[in-house]
Design an enzyme around this catalytic site. Sequence first.
Site, PDB file in Angstrom:
ATOM      1  NE  ARG A  62      50.523  51.184  72.409  1.00 31.72           N
ATOM      2  CZ  ARG A  62      49.359  51.291  71.736  1.00 31.72           C
ATOM      3  NH1 ARG A  62      48.932  50.293  71.006  1.00 31.72           N
ATOM      4  NH2 ARG A  62      48.632  52.381  71.833  1.00 31.72           N
ATOM      5  CG  HIS A 103      53.330  42.374  68.002  1.00 30.02           C
ATOM      6  ND1 HIS A 103      52.718  43.313  68.799  1.00 30.02           N
ATOM      7  CD2 HIS A 103      52.709  42.445  66.806  1.00 30.02           C
ATOM      8  CE1 HIS A 103      51.753  43.897  68.129  1.00 30.02           C
ATOM      9  NE2 HIS A 103      51.732  43.401  66.907  1.00 30.02           N
ATOM     10  NE  ARG A 142      51.552  53.075  69.460  1.00 28.32           N
ATOM     11  CZ  ARG A 142      50.501  53.008  68.645  1.00 28.32           C
ATOM     12  NH1 ARG A 142      50.472  52.124  67.665  1.00 28.32           N
ATOM     13  NH2 ARG A 142      49.472  53.803  68.822  1.00 28.32           N
ATOM     14  CG  HIS A 148      55.071  52.288  65.297  1.00 31.72           C
ATOM     15  ND1 HIS A 148      53.716  52.133  65.113  1.00 31.72           N
ATOM     16  CD2 HIS A 148      55.264  53.608  65.555  1.00 31.72           C
ATOM     17  CE1 HIS A 148      53.123  53.316  65.240  1.00 31.72           C
ATOM     18  NE2 HIS A 148      54.037  54.216  65.528  1.00 31.72           N
ATOM     19  CG  HIS A 160      47.883  46.868  59.311  1.00 34.78           C
ATOM     20  ND1 HIS A 160      46.878  46.164  59.934  1.00 34.78           N
ATOM     21  CD2 HIS A 160      48.410  47.680  60.267  1.00 34.78           C
ATOM     22  CE1 HIS A 160      46.787  46.561  61.183  1.00 34.78           C
ATOM     23  NE2 HIS A 160      47.704  47.464  61.425  1.00 34.78           N
ATOM     24  CD  GLU A 219      55.447  50.683  61.066  1.00 36.71           C
ATOM     25  OE1 GLU A 219      54.703  50.838  62.059  1.00 36.71           O
ATOM     26  OE2 GLU A 219      55.390  49.699  60.341  1.00 36.71           O
ATOM     27  CB  THR A 267      48.969  51.608  62.527  1.00 34.00           C
ATOM     28  OG1 THR A 267      50.185  51.443  63.251  1.00 34.00           O
ATOM     29  CG2 THR A 267      48.937  52.970  61.877  1.00 34.00           C
ATOM     30  CG  ASN A 302      56.311  45.660  62.833  1.00 32.10           C
ATOM     31  OD1 ASN A 302      56.562  45.410  64.000  1.00 32.10           O
ATOM     32  ND2 ASN A 302      55.717  46.770  62.460  1.00 32.10           N
ATOM     33  CD  GLU A 346      53.801  49.842  55.037  1.00 38.14           C
ATOM     34  OE1 GLU A 346      54.893  50.355  55.341  1.00 38.14           O
ATOM     35  OE2 GLU A 346      53.242  48.960  55.736  1.00 38.14           O
TER      36      GLU A 346
HETATM   37  N1  PXP Z   1      52.959  48.502  58.179  1.00 45.38           N
HETATM   38  C1  PXP Z   1      52.645  49.486  59.066  1.00 45.38           C
HETATM   39  C2  PXP Z   1      52.799  50.906  58.623  1.00 45.38           C
HETATM   40  C3  PXP Z   1      52.215  49.184  60.376  1.00 45.38           C
HETATM   41  O1  PXP Z   1      51.916  50.184  61.230  1.00 45.38           O
HETATM   42  C4  PXP Z   1      52.130  47.826  60.760  1.00 45.38           C
HETATM   43  C5  PXP Z   1      51.713  47.472  62.145  1.00 45.38           C
HETATM   44  O2  PXP Z   1      52.573  47.989  63.070  1.00 45.38           O
HETATM   45  C6  PXP Z   1      52.483  46.846  59.818  1.00 45.38           C
HETATM   46  C7  PXP Z   1      52.883  47.206  58.534  1.00 45.38           C
HETATM   47  C8  PXP Z   1      52.470  45.383  60.158  1.00 45.38           C
HETATM   48  O3  PXP Z   1      51.149  44.962  60.400  1.00 45.38           O
HETATM   49  P1  PXP Z   1      50.932  43.507  60.996  1.00 45.38           P
HETATM   50  O4  PXP Z   1      51.545  43.487  62.348  1.00 45.38           O
HETATM   51  O5  PXP Z   1      49.427  43.379  61.015  1.00 45.38           O
HETATM   52  O6  PXP Z   1      51.589  42.546  60.055  1.00 45.38           O
END
Ligand code: PXP
Length: 247
Positions: free
Chosen positions: A49, A10, A45, A43, A191, A70, A101, A7, A151
């Site tokens: 953001r 960031h 959003r 994602h 997550h 996402e 999330t 992901n 998931e």
């Molecule tokens: N899976 C989903 C559905 C998420 O919303 C997120 C965070 O955006 C993640 C995985 C990844 O989480 P993390 O950034 O804590 O690894």
Amino acid sequence: MIRLGVNIDHVATIRQARGGREPDPVWAAVLSELGGADGITVHLREDRRHIQERDLRILRETVRTRLNLEISLAPEIVAIALDVRPDQVTFVPEHRQEVTTEGGLDLLSHRDRIAEAVSRCHEAGIEVSLFLDPDPAQVETAAAVGAIAVELHTGRYADAINASSRQSELDALFDAGRRIQQDGLLLHAGHGLTLQNVAAVARIPGMLELNIGHSIVSRAVFVGFERAVAEMKQAILDALTQPNPVR
Ligand code: PXP
């Protein structure tokens, strides 16, 4: 084999802090793939953001593995997904004030809306995963809305403050994982996963895909993106070569 979905939200968060062009999440996607990522997750959003539509459209053209998008159920965002056609959509809940999330979808309250969005995605040839807490009532409803994957939200496991609560959260993930597969769905999780806590989740039988963002991007600041991804990939592979702990 477990897929590692990186992901890269960031990277866009840092770019948006200055409202400029650097760092570009598209570069992070390339480096992730060079480091061994099996997929790229973003994602889009409603408040934009971090990831922008421009990122999504370029990633659709450049990602060589799998693009997992996402999204919430907001009609405007679903329409973008149907237009861009990522390989996979993961429906997530979205709240304006949250930092990330928080919690999974509430399938019980939004069953009809979710079922409709799932079927529109499937008609467009997009696989659909639902982001759910490992709660029996939610997980048992997933097959009925037509998704092909769930998931599991691993946040409660990742945030557990002691060994016994960590174990009970892990038990909940195992039980939910079993039910999901009994219902014929594919099992994903994510997550809060890190190099330190990923092994136990990777060892949940049948685990197919892990989506990991924050810890990889954090580590990439110091060791570089490619290496941070390669280390996470190796941690997952190592977990699979060790036997399941007795449960
Ligand atoms: N899976 C989903 C559905 C998420 O919303 C997120 C965070 O955006 C993640 C995985 C990844 O989480 P993390 O950034 O804590 O690894």
